[in-house]
Write a protein that holds these residues in place. Structure first.
Motif, mmCIF file in Angstrom:
data_model
loop_
_atom_site.group_PDB
_atom_site.id
_atom_site.type_symbol
_atom_site.label_atom_id
_atom_site.label_comp_id
_atom_site.label_asym_id
_atom_site.label_seq_id
_atom_site.Cartn_x
_atom_site.Cartn_y
_atom_site.Cartn_z
ATOM 1 N N THR A 262 0.843 -1.185 0.000
ATOM 2 C CA THR A 262 0.000 0.000 0.000
ATOM 3 C C THR A 262 0.888 1.249 0.000
ATOM 4 O O THR A 262 2.101 1.169 0.208
ATOM 5 N N ARG A 263 0.283 2.407 -0.230
ATOM 6 C CA ARG A 263 1.064 3.638 -0.350
ATOM 7 C C ARG A 263 1.855 3.957 0.917
ATOM 8 O O ARG A 263 2.946 4.508 0.844
ATOM 9 N N ARG B 96 1.086 -2.333 4.541
ATOM 10 C CA ARG B 96 0.360 -3.536 4.155
ATOM 11 C C ARG B 96 1.000 -4.069 2.878
ATOM 12 O O ARG B 96 1.193 -3.325 1.920
ATOM 13 N N SER C 72 -1.434 -11.769 2.430
ATOM 14 C CA SER C 72 -1.373 -10.392 2.909
ATOM 15 C C SER C 72 -0.581 -10.346 4.209
ATOM 16 O O SER C 72 -0.655 -11.269 5.032
ATOM 17 N N ILE D 161 -3.197 -3.636 -7.041
ATOM 18 C CA ILE D 161 -4.099 -3.165 -5.996
ATOM 19 C C ILE D 161 -4.924 -2.005 -6.531
ATOM 20 O O ILE D 161 -4.436 -1.188 -7.321
ATOM 21 N N GLU E 237 -7.241 0.860 -2.568
ATOM 22 C CA GLU E 237 -6.501 -0.143 -1.801
ATOM 23 C C GLU E 237 -7.431 -1.097 -1.043
ATOM 24 O O GLU E 237 -7.078 -1.630 0.001
ATOM 25 N N ASP E 238 -8.621 -1.329 -1.615
ATOM 26 C CA ASP E 238 -9.571 -2.228 -0.970
ATOM 27 C C ASP E 238 -9.818 -3.506 -1.779
ATOM 28 O O ASP E 238 -10.609 -4.358 -1.364
#
Length: 384
Positions: free
Chosen positions: A82-83, A87, A104, A132, A136-137
């Motif tokens: 993620t950014r 994660r 994950s 992603i 990010e979901d």
């Protein structure tokens, strides 16, 4: 004793009546922070001691280190984050029963340690690419041998919930490599409304609408055929989002397509091969420079090169440079966030070689920096 007191008083009076002396204070400039870069490194593995790695590069300190941060992951050939870097998602590029896996993790930025949160079946054999969604979901992956793509909902805790698997059908003209579908990448467009899927086996790029409000978020919008025998592998978008740049693995070609509202149309086709080249090819990765000025493409086989393309005044792409990748089988490479360096990962020579990039021309110059690592096959840049 009395005269002594008078002398002391005189000295004190003189001191009080002397002109005030101003002290000049020199303010030193703040030290320039040392610029460093961090990457997650995916690998192919032959031991439980291997897995996902972390690379740290600090040119000013003349320091380049690689350490394993998640051992025991089988063939984590693709790894993203993620950014905020907290994660991490990866794959186990495996086959058989039950096929591949998607994983994950939480990442601790202080020591780069990874803690497994969840693990699910990928929905097919040999998952080889994962992306992603902009929010990010969701994560979407491609199963190469399985010829399918799967999408998973990501909870706020990082849990993975399978939402949909789509299996492609068909084949193309090469009976050895294109006997059935081989999904090689799944890429969100700049708006996050569609996903472009490159299928090496069917010689097509599939454009899917992405609607996260639906139980099955993906629906086919268009199938776009490329030149038979090309084998589309990875793709990226131009800085303005109006072009799709595709690396064709089997033809060692970069195709440029116009892109508007999910529709693609051919614009340009450029070879990655130097004049007079003879031998095997295997074009692999394609990336846009952070400033959007140049496109970089790697080629394996007997070539082992990185090609640099820029644009002329008319907006046409031109070859700027073909340079040795510095190793064998440059399956993947990536650029630092400031565009100053390019790191090339070599699956066959077991190393990562660093190039310096000219910010004007985009040309690369190999540096002495090199990291030894067993079968590095993917580099993900953590945000600077």
């Amino acid at each position: 004793m009395k005269s002594s007191h008078l002398l002391t008083a005189a000295i004190a009076l003189a001191a009080c009546s002397s002109p005030k002396q101003e002290t000049q204070v020199t303010t030193l400039p703040e030290p320039t922070p040392i610029r460093s870069y961090e990457f997650l490194v995916g690998t192919y593995t032959d031991s439980i001691h291997q897995g996902i790695n972390h690379l740290y590069f600090s040119p000013a300190e003349n320091l380049l280190t690689v350490e394993t941060i998640a051992a025991g992951i089988a063939n984590p050939s693709f790894v993203i984050a993620t950014r905020d870097g907290k994660r991490v998602f990866s794959l186990e590029e495996e086959s058989g029963v039950p096929g591949g896996q998607v994983l994950s993790f939480t990442r601790n930025p202080e020591d780069n340690s990874l803690t497994l949160i969840d693990q699910k079946e990928s929905g097919g054999d040999h998952p080889c690419h994962i992306s992603i969604s902009p929010n990010e979901d969701y994560v979407i992956l491609g199963n190469y041998t399985g010829g399918s793509l799967s999408i998973f909902k990501v909870s706020s805790e990082g849990k993975l919930e399978h939402a949909q698997t789509i299996k492609h059908k068909g084949k193309s003209i090469n009976p050895e490599r294109q006997e059935k579908p081989h999904v090689h990448s799944t890429t969100f467009d700049p708006e996050g409304k569609r996903v472009l899927v490159a299928d090496l086996g069917t010689d097509k790029i599939y454009v899917y609408d992405f609607d996260p409000s639906k139980a099955q978020p993906l629906s086919l919008f268009e199938e776009f055929p490329v030149t038979p025998g090309d084998g589309p592998r990875h793709l990226t978008f131009s800085a303005d989002g109006k072009e799709v740049l595709v690396v064709e693995e089997m033809a060692a070609v970069m195709d440029v397509f116009a892109y508007e509202n999910g529709k693609m149309s051919p614009k340009q086709r450029l070879s990655l091969l130097s004049e007079g080249f003879e031998g095997k090819v295997g074009a692999a990765e394609i990336r846009l420079s952070p400033d959007g000025k140049q496109v970089y493409v790697s080629n394996r086989g007997d070539a082992n090169t990185i090609s640099v393309f820029g644009k002329n005044a008319s907006g046409t792409y031109v070859l700027v440079q073909n340079i040795s990748s510095g190793g064998l089988m440059p399956r993947n490479f990536n650029l630092t966030g400031d565009g100053k360096y390019l790191l090339s990962a070599h699956q066959a020579s077991n190393d990562i070689v660093i190039f310096e990039r000219d910010s004007i021309t985009g040309k690369l110059t190999q540096t002495p920096w090199k990291a030894e690592l067993y079968k590095p096959v993917y580099l993900f840049r953590l945000e600077d």
